[in-house]
Design a protein around this motif. Structure first.
Motif, PDB file in Angstrom:
ATOM      1  N   PRO A   1      -1.647   4.382   4.585  1.00 16.68           N
ATOM      2  CA  PRO A   1      -2.438   5.357   4.683  1.00 16.68           C
ATOM      3  C   PRO A   1      -3.522   6.300   5.190  1.00 16.68           C
ATOM      4  O   PRO A   1      -3.616   6.874   6.025  1.00 16.68           O
ATOM      5  CB  PRO A   1      -1.994   5.955   2.938  1.00 16.68           C
ATOM      6  CG  PRO A   1      -1.486   5.615   2.154  1.00 16.68           C
ATOM      7  CD  PRO A   1      -1.231   4.033   3.483  1.00 16.68           C
ATOM      8  N   ARG A   2      -4.177   4.534   4.495  1.00 11.19           N
ATOM      9  CA  ARG A   2      -5.436   4.799   5.217  1.00 11.19           C
ATOM     10  C   ARG A   2      -5.735   3.366   5.824  1.00 11.19           C
ATOM     11  O   ARG A   2      -5.631   2.233   5.202  1.00 11.19           O
ATOM     12  CB  ARG A   2      -6.249   5.018   3.812  1.00 11.19           C
ATOM     13  CG  ARG A   2      -6.592   6.877   3.771  1.00 11.19           C
ATOM     14  CD  ARG A   2      -7.579   7.056   2.392  1.00 11.19           C
ATOM     15  NE  ARG A   2      -6.538   6.203   1.323  1.00 11.19           N
ATOM     16  CZ  ARG A   2      -4.996   7.038   1.213  1.00 11.19           C
ATOM     17  NH1 ARG A   2      -5.063   8.027   1.440  1.00 11.19           N
ATOM     18  NH2 ARG A   2      -4.837   7.036  -0.030  1.00 11.19           N
ATOM     19  N   PHE A   3      -6.775   2.813   7.381  1.00 16.82           N
ATOM     20  CA  PHE A   3      -6.544   2.087   7.641  1.00 16.82           C
ATOM     21  C   PHE A   3      -8.332   0.999   8.412  1.00 16.82           C
ATOM     22  O   PHE A   3      -8.212   2.672   9.337  1.00 16.82           O
ATOM     23  CB  PHE A   3      -5.373   1.999   8.524  1.00 16.82           C
ATOM     24  CG  PHE A   3      -5.862   0.307   9.984  1.00 16.82           C
ATOM     25  CD1 PHE A   3      -6.012  -1.024   9.117  1.00 16.82           C
ATOM     26  CD2 PHE A   3      -5.605   0.046  10.631  1.00 16.82           C
ATOM     27  CE1 PHE A   3      -6.294  -2.207   8.934  1.00 16.82           C
ATOM     28  CE2 PHE A   3      -5.656  -0.906  11.009  1.00 16.82           C
ATOM     29  CZ  PHE A   3      -5.530  -2.138  10.895  1.00 16.82           C
ATOM     30  N   VAL A   4      -8.801   0.652   7.850  1.00 17.25           N
ATOM     31  CA  VAL A   4     -10.028  -0.114   8.303  1.00 17.25           C
ATOM     32  C   VAL A   4      -9.819  -1.185   9.195  1.00 17.25           C
ATOM     33  O   VAL A   4      -9.465  -1.972   8.640  1.00 17.25           O
ATOM     34  CB  VAL A   4     -11.117   0.250   7.499  1.00 17.25           C
ATOM     35  CG1 VAL A   4     -12.437  -0.269   8.037  1.00 17.25           C
ATOM     36  CG2 VAL A   4     -11.490   1.048   6.606  1.00 17.25           C
TER      37      VAL A   4
ATOM     38  N   PRO B   1      -4.112   5.952  -4.642  1.00 18.01           N
ATOM     39  CA  PRO B   1      -4.148   5.699  -3.690  1.00 18.01           C
ATOM     40  C   PRO B   1      -5.017   3.988  -2.860  1.00 18.01           C
ATOM     41  O   PRO B   1      -5.462   3.405  -3.643  1.00 18.01           O
ATOM     42  CB  PRO B   1      -6.298   6.795  -3.955  1.00 18.01           C
ATOM     43  CG  PRO B   1      -6.330   7.589  -5.215  1.00 18.01           C
ATOM     44  CD  PRO B   1      -4.931   6.625  -5.214  1.00 18.01           C
ATOM     45  N   THR B   2      -4.802   3.918  -1.933  1.00 18.43           N
ATOM     46  CA  THR B   2      -4.986   2.410  -0.385  1.00 18.43           C
ATOM     47  C   THR B   2      -6.019   3.339   0.301  1.00 18.43           C
ATOM     48  O   THR B   2      -6.068   3.876   0.743  1.00 18.43           O
ATOM     49  CB  THR B   2      -4.074   1.608  -1.405  1.00 18.43           C
ATOM     50  OG1 THR B   2      -2.845   2.846  -0.325  1.00 18.43           O
ATOM     51  CG2 THR B   2      -2.589   1.727  -2.076  1.00 18.43           C
ATOM     52  N   VAL B   3      -6.349   1.723   0.443  1.00 17.44           N
ATOM     53  CA  VAL B   3      -7.333   1.810   1.780  1.00 17.44           C
ATOM     54  C   VAL B   3      -7.076   0.028   2.344  1.00 17.44           C
ATOM     55  O   VAL B   3      -7.315  -0.742   2.085  1.00 17.44           O
ATOM     56  CB  VAL B   3      -8.930   2.135   1.987  1.00 17.44           C
ATOM     57  CG1 VAL B   3      -9.293   1.546   2.851  1.00 17.44           C
ATOM     58  CG2 VAL B   3      -9.577   2.823   1.701  1.00 17.44           C
ATOM     59  N   VAL B   4      -6.004   0.279   3.534  1.00 26.78           N
ATOM     60  CA  VAL B   4      -6.146  -1.502   3.797  1.00 26.78           C
ATOM     61  C   VAL B   4      -7.323  -1.811   4.684  1.00 26.78           C
ATOM     62  O   VAL B   4      -7.456  -1.130   5.717  1.00 26.78           O
ATOM     63  CB  VAL B   4      -4.614  -1.205   4.895  1.00 26.78           C
ATOM     64  CG1 VAL B   4      -4.498  -3.194   5.014  1.00 26.78           C
ATOM     65  CG2 VAL B   4      -3.928  -1.179   3.962  1.00 26.78           C
ATOM     66  N   PHE B   5      -7.262  -2.649   4.657  1.00 30.70           N
ATOM     67  CA  PHE B   5      -8.464  -3.108   5.819  1.00 30.70           C
ATOM     68  C   PHE B   5      -7.860  -4.693   6.527  1.00 30.70           C
ATOM     69  O   PHE B   5      -7.069  -5.382   5.753  1.00 30.70           O
ATOM     70  CB  PHE B   5      -9.734  -4.201   4.982  1.00 30.70           C
ATOM     71  CG  PHE B   5     -10.656  -2.740   4.097  1.00 30.70           C
ATOM     72  CD1 PHE B   5     -11.382  -2.887   4.858  1.00 30.70           C
ATOM     73  CD2 PHE B   5     -10.425  -3.110   2.887  1.00 30.70           C
ATOM     74  CE1 PHE B   5     -12.490  -1.455   3.936  1.00 30.70           C
ATOM     75  CE2 PHE B   5     -10.726  -2.272   2.450  1.00 30.70           C
ATOM     76  CZ  PHE B   5     -12.218  -1.491   2.900  1.00 30.70           C
TER      77      PHE B   5
ATOM     78  N   ALA C   1       0.605  -0.761  -0.808  1.00 28.81           N
ATOM     79  CA  ALA C   1       0.502  -0.292   0.049  1.00 28.81           C
ATOM     80  C   ALA C   1       0.530   0.989  -0.025  1.00 28.81           C
ATOM     81  O   ALA C   1       1.410   1.896  -0.828  1.00 28.81           O
ATOM     82  CB  ALA C   1      -1.274   0.303   1.546  1.00 28.81           C
ATOM     83  N   ARG C   2       1.642   1.185   0.665  1.00 30.67           N
ATOM     84  CA  ARG C   2       2.557   2.118   0.994  1.00 30.67           C
ATOM     85  C   ARG C   2       3.285   3.226  -0.626  1.00 30.67           C
ATOM     86  O   ARG C   2       3.342   3.814  -0.642  1.00 30.67           O
ATOM     87  CB  ARG C   2       3.989   2.264   1.619  1.00 30.67           C
ATOM     88  CG  ARG C   2       3.313   2.475   3.248  1.00 30.67           C
ATOM     89  CD  ARG C   2       4.027   2.652   4.850  1.00 30.67           C
ATOM     90  NE  ARG C   2       5.453   3.140   4.030  1.00 30.67           N
ATOM     91  CZ  ARG C   2       6.530   3.245   5.136  1.00 30.67           C
ATOM     92  NH1 ARG C   2       6.405   1.802   5.844  1.00 30.67           N
ATOM     93  NH2 ARG C   2       7.242   3.602   4.332  1.00 30.67           N
ATOM     94  N   HIS C   3       3.617   1.600  -1.424  1.00 37.18           N
ATOM     95  CA  HIS C   3       4.626   1.658  -2.600  1.00 37.18           C
ATOM     96  C   HIS C   3       3.755   2.311  -3.327  1.00 37.18           C
ATOM     97  O   HIS C   3       4.195   3.468  -4.308  1.00 37.18           O
ATOM     98  CB  HIS C   3       5.131  -0.036  -2.667  1.00 37.18           C
ATOM     99  CG  HIS C   3       5.908  -0.097  -4.318  1.00 37.18           C
ATOM    100  ND1 HIS C   3       7.414   0.866  -4.575  1.00 37.18           N
ATOM    101  CD2 HIS C   3       5.342  -0.075  -5.280  1.00 37.18           C
ATOM    102  CE1 HIS C   3       7.192   0.491  -5.433  1.00 37.18           C
ATOM    103  NE2 HIS C   3       5.729  -0.099  -6.589  1.00 37.18           N
ATOM    104  N   LEU C   4       2.164   1.998  -3.547  1.00 36.23           N
ATOM    105  CA  LEU C   4       1.135   2.300  -4.819  1.00 36.23           C
ATOM    106  C   LEU C   4       0.721   3.313  -4.211  1.00 36.23           C
ATOM    107  O   LEU C   4       0.908   4.843  -5.397  1.00 36.23           O
ATOM    108  CB  LEU C   4      -0.385   1.239  -4.740  1.00 36.23           C
ATOM    109  CG  LEU C   4       0.139  -0.553  -4.714  1.00 36.23           C
ATOM    110  CD1 LEU C   4      -1.163  -0.808  -4.275  1.00 36.23           C
ATOM    111  CD2 LEU C   4       0.125   0.293  -5.776  1.00 36.23           C
ATOM    112  N   GLU C   5       1.022   3.697  -3.109  1.00 37.81           N
ATOM    113  CA  GLU C   5       0.915   5.794  -3.036  1.00 37.81           C
ATOM    114  C   GLU C   5       1.982   6.457  -2.885  1.00 37.81           C
ATOM    115  O   GLU C   5       1.746   7.348  -3.399  1.00 37.81           O
ATOM    116  CB  GLU C   5       0.405   5.481  -0.913  1.00 37.81           C
ATOM    117  CG  GLU C   5      -1.147   5.176  -0.410  1.00 37.81           C
ATOM    118  CD  GLU C   5      -1.460   5.665  -0.436  1.00 37.81           C
ATOM    119  OE1 GLU C   5      -1.623   7.325  -0.783  1.00 37.81           O
ATOM    120  OE2 GLU C   5      -3.304   5.122  -0.512  1.00 37.81           O
TER     121      GLU C   5
END
Length: 120
Positions: A31-34, A14-18, A5-9
């Protein structure tokens, strides 16, 4: 997953990790975490509970749209159906020792057979 996710950002995606392992994921600096406080392997809801899963996905999409700060975490409002899961998660007691020993021996035998077959 967190490092991906960090690499993609860093490359403009943009990413969201669940996830369900809050300490690990936040330490990796996504960056964003659910976060869903469920047993590992269930970050998007209880199995077969489609309504819960849709809601959690919606929370992630909302976070993707609304997050204004790095390392944004949102905790979902759900509780695992069996409230005692945490006390029993990965628990090993005397009654399971023999079954676990047997499963370990079977796994070792399968690994040895594959190693012998494929030479590695």
């Amino acid at each position: 997953m967190s490092l991906t996710a960090r690499h993609l950002e860093e490359n403009g995606i943009p990413t969201v990790v669940f996830g369900a392992a809050r300490d690990i994921v936040e330490q990796a600096g996504v960056p964003r975490f659910v976060f869903t406080d469920f047993p590992l392997g269930n970050p998007c809801g209880a199995p077969f509970d489609r309504e819960m899963q849709r809601t959690i996905l919606g929370i992630g999409l909302d976070l993707l749209e609304s997050a204004r700060y790095p390392a944004s975490t949102v905790k979902t409002p759900f509780a695992w159906p069996n409230a005692a899961w945490r006390a029993n998660y990965m628990r090993v007691d005397e009654t399971a020792l023999e079954d676990l020993r047997k499963a370990g021996e079977e796994r070792k035998a399968r690994q040895a057979a594959r190693k012998a077959q494929f030479g590695g």
